[in-house]
Motif scaffolding. Structure first.
Motif, PDB file in Angstrom:
ATOM      1  N   ASP A 178       0.732  -1.295  -0.134  1.00  4.69           N
ATOM      2  CA  ASP A 178      -0.056   0.122  -0.051  1.00  4.69           C
ATOM      3  C   ASP A 178       0.787   1.383   0.138  1.00  4.69           C
ATOM      4  OD1 ASP A 178      -2.379  -1.295  -0.079  1.00  4.69           O
ATOM      5  OD2 ASP A 178      -2.383  -1.725   2.194  1.00  4.69           O
ATOM      6  N   GLY A 179       2.213   1.128  -0.220  1.00  5.77           N
ATOM      7  CA  GLY A 179       3.075   2.198  -0.299  1.00  5.77           C
ATOM      8  C   GLY A 179       3.152   3.097   1.176  1.00  5.77           C
ATOM      9  N   ARG A 180       3.887   4.219   1.227  1.00  5.93           N
ATOM     10  CA  ARG A 180       4.342   4.992   2.384  1.00  5.93           C
ATOM     11  C   ARG A 180       3.724   6.399   2.263  1.00  5.93           C
ATOM     12  NH1 ARG A 180       9.779   4.732   2.446  1.00  5.93           N
ATOM     13  NH2 ARG A 180       9.894   7.176   1.676  1.00  5.93           N
ATOM     14  N   ILE A 181       2.888   7.007   3.257  1.00  2.91           N
ATOM     15  CA  ILE A 181       2.412   8.218   2.799  1.00  2.91           C
ATOM     16  C   ILE A 181       3.680   9.515   2.661  1.00  2.91           C
ATOM     17  CG2 ILE A 181       1.112  10.300   4.031  1.00  2.91           C
ATOM     18  CD1 ILE A 181      -0.742   8.004   2.945  1.00  2.91           C
ATOM     19  N   GLU A 182       3.822  10.205   2.016  1.00  2.00           N
ATOM     20  CA  GLU A 182       4.539  11.220   1.782  1.00  2.00           C
ATOM     21  C   GLU A 182       4.032  12.420   1.310  1.00  2.00           C
ATOM     22  OE1 GLU A 182       7.596  11.493   2.278  1.00  2.00           O
ATOM     23  OE2 GLU A 182       8.368   9.538   2.571  1.00  2.00           O
ATOM     24  N   ARG A 183       5.041  13.641   1.383  1.00  2.00           N
ATOM     25  CA  ARG A 183       4.309  14.960   0.950  1.00  2.00           C
ATOM     26  C   ARG A 183       5.472  15.489   0.006  1.00  2.00           C
ATOM     27  NH1 ARG A 183       3.525  14.356   5.984  1.00  2.00           N
ATOM     28  NH2 ARG A 183       1.367  14.680   7.122  1.00  2.00           N
ATOM     29  N   TRP A 184       4.547  16.186  -0.942  1.00  2.65           N
ATOM     30  CA  TRP A 184       5.526  16.769  -2.032  1.00  2.65           C
ATOM     31  C   TRP A 184       5.080  18.149  -2.045  1.00  2.65           C
ATOM     32  CZ3 TRP A 184       3.725  12.028  -2.584  1.00  2.65           C
ATOM     33  CH2 TRP A 184       4.652  10.958  -2.898  1.00  2.65           C
ATOM     34  N   ILE A 185       6.036  19.259  -2.285  1.00  2.00           N
ATOM     35  CA  ILE A 185       5.714  20.713  -2.338  1.00  2.00           C
ATOM     36  C   ILE A 185       4.616  21.032  -3.620  1.00  2.00           C
ATOM     37  CG2 ILE A 185       6.754  22.879  -3.017  1.00  2.00           C
ATOM     38  CD1 ILE A 185       8.717  22.557  -1.150  1.00  2.00           C
ATOM     39  N   ALA A 186       3.684  21.790  -3.268  1.00  2.15           N
ATOM     40  CA  ALA A 186       2.504  21.948  -4.427  1.00  2.15           C
ATOM     41  C   ALA A 186       2.482  23.334  -4.540  1.00  2.15           C
ATOM     42  CB  ALA A 186       1.353  21.397  -3.681  1.00  2.15           C
ATOM     43  N   PRO A 187       2.839  23.994  -5.775  1.00  3.98           N
ATOM     44  CA  PRO A 187       2.723  25.222  -6.310  1.00  3.98           C
ATOM     45  C   PRO A 187       1.154  25.493  -6.117  1.00  3.98           C
ATOM     46  CG  PRO A 187       3.506  23.933  -7.957  1.00  3.98           C
ATOM     47  CD  PRO A 187       3.523  22.939  -6.788  1.00  3.98           C
ATOM     48  N   PHE A 188       0.786  26.780  -6.644  1.00  2.61           N
ATOM     49  CA  PHE A 188      -0.676  26.927  -6.379  1.00  2.61           C
ATOM     50  C   PHE A 188      -1.560  26.290  -7.514  1.00  2.61           C
ATOM     51  CE2 PHE A 188      -4.019  29.817  -8.010  1.00  2.61           C
ATOM     52  CZ  PHE A 188      -5.068  29.794  -6.859  1.00  2.61           C
ATOM     53  N   PRO A 189      -0.903  26.233  -8.901  1.00  4.27           N
ATOM     54  CA  PRO A 189      -1.710  25.399  -9.860  1.00  4.27           C
ATOM     55  C   PRO A 189      -2.123  24.032  -9.368  1.00  4.27           C
ATOM     56  CG  PRO A 189       0.013  26.806 -10.831  1.00  4.27           C
ATOM     57  CD  PRO A 189       0.258  26.610  -9.463  1.00  4.27           C
ATOM     58  N   VAL A 190      -1.077  23.449  -8.610  1.00  4.48           N
ATOM     59  CA  VAL A 190      -1.743  22.088  -8.098  1.00  4.48           C
ATOM     60  C   VAL A 190      -2.592  22.177  -7.138  1.00  4.48           C
ATOM     61  CG1 VAL A 190      -0.395  20.105  -7.091  1.00  4.48           C
ATOM     62  CG2 VAL A 190       0.844  21.408  -8.766  1.00  4.48           C
ATOM     63  N   THR A 191      -2.407  23.064  -6.100  1.00  2.52           N
ATOM     64  CA  THR A 191      -3.528  23.115  -5.043  1.00  2.52           C
ATOM     65  C   THR A 191      -4.906  23.181  -5.956  1.00  2.52           C
ATOM     66  OG1 THR A 191      -3.137  25.451  -4.830  1.00  2.52           O
ATOM     67  CG2 THR A 191      -1.967  23.903  -3.398  1.00  2.52           C
ATOM     68  N   ARG A 192      -5.049  24.115  -6.851  1.00  3.73           N
ATOM     69  CA  ARG A 192      -6.112  24.600  -7.695  1.00  3.73           C
ATOM     70  C   ARG A 192      -6.728  23.197  -8.467  1.00  3.73           C
ATOM     71  NH1 ARG A 192     -11.157  25.641  -7.948  1.00  3.73           N
ATOM     72  NH2 ARG A 192     -11.789  26.422  -9.942  1.00  3.73           N
ATOM     73  N   ALA A 193      -5.683  22.352  -9.025  1.00  5.07           N
ATOM     74  CA  ALA A 193      -6.107  21.359  -9.723  1.00  5.07           C
ATOM     75  C   ALA A 193      -6.592  20.265  -8.655  1.00  5.07           C
ATOM     76  CB  ALA A 193      -4.841  20.643 -10.387  1.00  5.07           C
ATOM     77  N   VAL A 194      -6.141  19.979  -7.622  1.00  4.62           N
ATOM     78  CA  VAL A 194      -6.601  18.938  -6.629  1.00  4.62           C
ATOM     79  C   VAL A 194      -7.908  19.442  -6.016  1.00  4.62           C
ATOM     80  CG1 VAL A 194      -6.220  17.940  -4.399  1.00  4.62           C
ATOM     81  CG2 VAL A 194      -4.344  18.300  -5.799  1.00  4.62           C
ATOM     82  N   GLY A 195      -8.348  20.570  -6.151  1.00  4.09           N
ATOM     83  CA  GLY A 195      -9.558  21.114  -5.586  1.00  4.09           C
ATOM     84  C   GLY A 195     -10.527  20.922  -6.576  1.00  4.09           C
ATOM     85  N   ILE A 196     -10.312  21.002  -7.789  1.00  4.38           N
ATOM     86  CA  ILE A 196     -10.955  20.772  -9.040  1.00  4.38           C
ATOM     87  C   ILE A 196     -11.233  19.163  -9.038  1.00  4.38           C
ATOM     88  CG2 ILE A 196     -11.384  20.333 -11.546  1.00  4.38           C
ATOM     89  CD1 ILE A 196      -9.722  23.313 -11.593  1.00  4.38           C
ATOM     90  N   LEU A 197     -10.649  18.271  -9.077  1.00  4.63           N
ATOM     91  CA  LEU A 197     -10.534  17.056  -8.849  1.00  4.63           C
ATOM     92  C   LEU A 197     -11.281  16.411  -7.745  1.00  4.63           C
ATOM     93  CD1 LEU A 197      -6.868  15.861  -9.636  1.00  4.63           C
ATOM     94  CD2 LEU A 197      -8.946  15.476 -11.186  1.00  4.63           C
ATOM     95  N   GLU A 198     -11.212  17.003  -6.568  1.00  5.49           N
ATOM     96  CA  GLU A 198     -12.203  16.714  -5.565  1.00  5.49           C
ATOM     97  C   GLU A 198     -13.700  17.019  -5.681  1.00  5.49           C
ATOM     98  OE1 GLU A 198      -9.467  17.586  -1.521  1.00  5.49           O
ATOM     99  OE2 GLU A 198     -10.464  19.076  -2.190  1.00  5.49           O
ATOM    100  N   TYR A 199     -13.938  18.114  -6.311  1.00  6.97           N
ATOM    101  CA  TYR A 199     -15.362  18.286  -6.747  1.00  6.97           C
ATOM    102  C   TYR A 199     -15.647  17.287  -7.807  1.00  6.97           C
ATOM    103  CZ  TYR A 199     -19.651  20.538  -8.887  1.00  6.97           C
ATOM    104  OH  TYR A 199     -20.643  20.850  -9.480  1.00  6.97           O
ATOM    105  N   ILE A 200     -15.048  17.265  -8.844  1.00 10.63           N
ATOM    106  CA  ILE A 200     -15.486  16.349 -10.043  1.00 10.63           C
ATOM    107  C   ILE A 200     -15.700  14.942  -9.548  1.00 10.63           C
ATOM    108  CG2 ILE A 200     -14.734  15.475 -12.162  1.00 10.63           C
ATOM    109  CD1 ILE A 200     -13.378  17.857 -12.959  1.00 10.63           C
ATOM    110  N   SER A 201     -14.907  14.505  -8.472  1.00 16.67           N
ATOM    111  CA  SER A 201     -14.775  12.863  -8.231  1.00 16.67           C
ATOM    112  C   SER A 201     -15.993  12.758  -6.990  1.00 16.67           C
ATOM    113  CB  SER A 201     -13.349  12.578  -7.653  1.00 16.67           C
ATOM    114  OG  SER A 201     -12.988  13.336  -6.454  1.00 16.67           O
ATOM    115  N   GLU A 202     -16.409  13.690  -6.368  1.00 12.14           N
ATOM    116  CA  GLU A 202     -17.329  13.713  -5.246  1.00 12.14           C
ATOM    117  C   GLU A 202     -18.600  12.463  -5.570  1.00 12.14           C
ATOM    118  OE1 GLU A 202     -19.543  16.415  -1.949  1.00 12.14           O
ATOM    119  OE2 GLU A 202     -18.903  17.169  -3.780  1.00 12.14           O
TER     120      GLU A 202
END
Length: 557
Positions: free
Chosen positions: A283-307
């Protein structure tokens, strides 16, 4: 995995024997997930699923050959299998590639490696004198490498993805909200067609358009826009974070986390995913990657579409889709690769050498690494922050890490950059910087048609016989030599101390015409500050302006 398939028509074994082969396949796959060969990590669920398809092909071939058990496979049978695989075709009716044959040879080898853990395994070493890749016909000369995306193509597709997300993302999501609200008004209506009619009418009245300028006039155009928006979000995460495809597809709702940077009072966004490479747990290991603003916006859009699909399936994944049986599943790497190319076709990207560029998921990671290697000024910070090799602070220690895959990519691109830069510097008769002046004084023999072969041989000698590297920055090149480096770099320039003033006094510095815009801008900025400067500040500014004038004069600008 569907194990309900039956033996082929041309089978030479009984139904019971074929069922036993299927059971042996299941046990083999299970052993690879819980008890892999020594030194190997457990295989992931997606790999198990893919290998089940290959095993089905293998046992169907065994059935037609009359081989009832894996234990009965001998050296002649391996040769026969290898020859038969070379005659097979893929879904495009083309011969399967050596890479695919190598997968089958790896399975064969693993059936031998796991023999003591299985009721039925291969008992003789099927490839005693060669690797699975060699057995499939793959060599260093034939297997090639994953290419990086050419600059113009990478800029074009990432710019288009940014346009979809930043300029049109909210418009598309607004259209979807209009559709959902219109359908909700008819949820208790007995007419099954009324929700669609209300949605079409509401969308037509809204008059919203997609990035191509087409009116979002119904649910089908809206779904097409939503699909492209998901693809754009994937591209932004891949292009601006450089995560592997498995790590991106593992993202869950709530994947963005904000943390303060030390005591600076500044917050930094991170995208949270699962790291699979070199991690033993499936199942892998939880990790964090630095996210510039466009990436945070992209994740927000994916959260809405996948809901809706997340609610339906009780899952948290962001990349969800309904398969042909209407089951909600996570997108596979192969399918997202196909969708990336679908997005590229719709975006009308520029041609590369007269043809459309074919994208693969790993190309974005390699292109990201190439960007780091070519833009040396941010290389250490990128490595330290992004690949978690050390502290997130801007220190030269960040370059030291254990991501050998990335290190190889960076070294490969650094070598390529060094070769190109060296060729250009040997041709130039106008260079600034102490090393630049030395090169101009001694490179006459390499210039012109007469010096072409001498230059080529010299560059080849430097690249094969020395470890010379030329490092780039905005204002020049560093022909790095540890002994004369004013920045006190050990293996490469020290980014914490590197600066134009210091580099101009360093014996390693070369500046050419391509850097003239930096020095011209620097001169104008300093000159603009002169009218209101104090005497002490004016002296500093005039010194900087004189530096710029000397450099620009040397390079002919």
């Amino acid at each position: 995995m569907d194990w309900s398939f039956v033996a082929p028509i041309a089978t030479r074994i009984s139904a019971i024997e074929f069922q036993e082969l299927k059971e042996a396949c299941k046990q083999f796959l299970w052993s690879m997930t819980v008890y892999p060969p020594q030194g190997r990590k457990r295989v992931s669920q997606s790999t198990v699923h893919a290998r089940s398809s290959h095993l089905r092909v293998m046992i169907e071939w065994m059935a037609t050959e009359g081989i009832t058990r894996f234990a009965h496979i001998d050296a002649p049978a391996i040769e026969k299998l290898r020859g038969w695989l070379r005659t097979r075709s893929n879904t495009q009716n083309k011969p399967i590639t050596p890479n695919t044959i190598a997968i089958y040879m790896t399975i064969v080898k693993d059936l031998y490696r796991q023999r003591t853990k299985l009721v039925d395994g291969i008992l003789i070493d099927p490839l005693p004198d060669e690797t699975p890749a060699e057995a499939a016909g793959l060599t260093n000369a034939t297997q090639g490498t994953i290419p990086f995306i050419p600059d113009d193509i990478a800029i074009a597709i990432l710019s288009e993805a940014l346009r979809w997300v930043e300029e049109h993302g909210e418009t598309i999501l607004s259209a979807d909200r209009i559709r959902v609200e219109a359908r909700s008004r008819a949820q208790h209506c007995r007419d099954p067609g009324k929700p669609s009619r209300l949605a079409r009418r509401a969308l037509a009245e809204a008059g919203l358009v997609d990035p191509a300028g087409r009116l979002i006039s119904g649910e089908r155009p809206l779904q097409r826009a939503l699909n492209h928006l998901v693809e754009a979000c994937y591209l932004i995460i891949a292009g601006f974070v450089g995560m592997r495809v498995s790590e991106i597809l593992s993202l869950q709702a709530g994947a963005i986390e904000t943390r303060p940077i030390g005591e600076t009072g500044v917050n930094q966004a991170y995208v949270i995913g699962r790291l699979y490479k070199a991690v033993d747990h499936p199942d892998g290991r939880i990790e964090r990657w630095i996210a510039p603003f466009p990436v945070t916006r992209a994740v927000g859009i994916l959260e809405y579409i996948s809901e809706p699909l997340r609610i339906l399936s009780n899952r948290g994944d962001l990349f969800l889709i309904k398969n042909h049986t209407q089951e909600v599943v996570v997108l596979t790497p192969a399918y997202i690769g196909w969708r990336i190319n679908n997005f590229a076709s719709a975006a009308c990207l520029p041609l590369h050498e007269g043809k459309s560029w074919t994208f693969s998921t790993h190309q974005f990671r390699k292109t990201f690494a190439r960007f780091i290697a070519r833009h040396d000024r941010t290389q250490l910070l990128g490595l330290a922050n992004h690949y978690k090799h050390a502290s997130l602070a801007m220190t030269s220690r960040g370059y030291v890490g254990t991501d050998f895959d990335l290190s190889e990519l960076i070294d490969e691109e650094s070598r390529a950059e060094t070769e190109v830069a060296l060729e250009r510097l040997l041709l130039s008769d106008r260079l600034a910087g102490k090393m630049g002046e030395r090169i101009v004084a001694g490179n006459g023999q390499f210039r012109g048609r007469a010096g072409e072969q001498i230059r080529r041989d010299y560059v080849k000698f430097i690249m094969t016989e020395t470890d010379l590297r030329i490092y780039a920055c905005d204002y020049g090149w560093c022909v790095f030599q540890h002994e004369t480096a004013r920045c006190e770099g050990i293996a490469k320039p020290n980014e914490a101390k590197r600066a134009p003033d210091l580099c101009l006094s360093c014996n390693n510095m070369v500046i050419e015409d391509r850097h003239s815009s930096y020095w011209g801008d620097r001169r104008m900025r300093n000159e603009a500050l002169l009218p209101n400067a104090s005497p002490m500040l004016a002296a500093v500014l005039n010194e900087a302006i004189e530096q710029c004038d000397r450099v620009l004069s040397r390079i002919g600008s």
